[in-house]
Design a protein around this motif. Sequence first.
Motif, short mmCIF file in Angstrom:
data_model
loop_
_atom_site.label_atom_id
_atom_site.label_comp_id
_atom_site.label_asym_id
_atom_site.label_seq_id
_atom_site.Cartn_x
_atom_site.Cartn_y
_atom_site.Cartn_z
N SER A 30 0.86 -1.18 0.00
CA SER A 30 0.00 0.00 0.00
C SER A 30 0.90 1.23 0.00
CB SER A 30 -0.91 0.01 1.22
OG SER A 30 -1.63 1.23 1.27
N GLN A 50 -0.79 2.78 -15.30
CA GLN A 50 -1.57 1.78 -16.02
C GLN A 50 -1.97 2.24 -17.42
OE1 GLN A 50 -4.57 -0.32 -13.68
NE2 GLN A 50 -3.66 0.58 -11.85
N ALA A 82 -3.81 -8.14 -12.21
CA ALA A 82 -4.92 -7.65 -11.39
C ALA A 82 -5.65 -6.50 -12.10
CB ALA A 82 -4.40 -7.17 -10.03
N ARG A 83 -5.09 -6.01 -13.18
CA ARG A 83 -5.73 -4.92 -13.92
C ARG A 83 -7.08 -5.38 -14.47
NH1 ARG A 83 -0.95 -1.86 -17.34
NH2 ARG A 83 0.55 -1.75 -15.64
N GLU A 84 -7.90 -4.41 -14.81
CA GLU A 84 -9.24 -4.72 -15.34
C GLU A 84 -9.21 -5.08 -16.82
OE1 GLU A 84 -12.16 -1.83 -14.26
OE2 GLU A 84 -11.57 -1.89 -12.15
N GLY A 111 -9.00 -8.50 -12.92
CA GLY A 111 -9.83 -7.38 -12.52
C GLY A 111 -9.50 -6.85 -11.13
N SER A 112 -8.86 -7.68 -10.32
CA SER A 112 -8.41 -7.26 -8.98
C SER A 112 -7.47 -8.33 -8.45
CB SER A 112 -9.60 -7.10 -8.02
OG SER A 112 -10.13 -8.36 -7.68
N ALA A 113 -6.68 -7.93 -7.47
CA ALA A 113 -5.78 -8.91 -6.84
C ALA A 113 -6.57 -10.00 -6.13
CB ALA A 113 -4.85 -8.20 -5.85
N LYS A 114 -7.71 -9.63 -5.55
CA LYS A 114 -8.53 -10.61 -4.83
C LYS A 114 -9.11 -11.68 -5.75
CE LYS A 114 -9.75 -7.67 -0.99
NZ LYS A 114 -10.78 -7.02 -0.20
N LYS A 116 -7.54 -13.01 -8.36
CA LYS A 116 -6.50 -13.87 -8.93
C LYS A 116 -6.59 -15.34 -8.48
CE LYS A 116 -2.61 -10.89 -10.15
NZ LYS A 116 -1.19 -10.60 -9.83
N THR A 135 -1.77 -11.44 -1.68
CA THR A 135 -2.20 -12.31 -2.76
C THR A 135 -1.58 -13.69 -2.60
OG1 THR A 135 -2.49 -10.41 -4.22
CG2 THR A 135 -2.32 -12.58 -5.27
#
Length: 176
Positions: A30, A50, A82-84, A111-114, A116, A135
């Motif tokens: 973070s 990005q 993780a990008r959209e 779309g997100s790290a969560k 993956k 992750t």
Amino acid sequence: VANTMATFLDIVARDLGGPRLSLEDITAYSLKECLPIPEHIVDLGVALVQEREHTLRTPPFPGAKEVLLRLAAAGPVLFVTAREETGPLREWLTNLLHEAPEGSIEVTAAGSAKAKPRLLGELGVKYFVEDRLDTCCALFDAGIVPIVFEQPWNLRPHPFPRVAHWKDIARLLDLD
């Protein structure tokens, strides 16, 4: 593969008027927790890194191209971001790995790290190289062996295998 944080730091200093910082200053994933810059600069820097123009100028980590080309020659190599969306990253990888056999490079956006771990599980992935410890924990919980790509923000103790360079990945995969 891509040294995105170096590009982020360059954007902050060159384009956004922030201080010149180093990767060692990033001690937490973070960025708002660890960097001495206003939150709105962090948010803008993350958004800019990005964008296509900045993605395309992001340097690869040393040795990444050579190891990935050897892997691509043996079979498909899957990149999960993780990008959209995958557009700029796919273009960057195509430019970097233009010598790879046709169809040997696959890029998927979670779309997100969560997201993956679920996506990787659905794809039958058993091992995954990742630099975000949260992750890695989620990957482990999903039955996937995380391999931590060592960075200043993930040096706290953890039980996962760790690699510091692409030559370590080559050695792990017995590519030498």
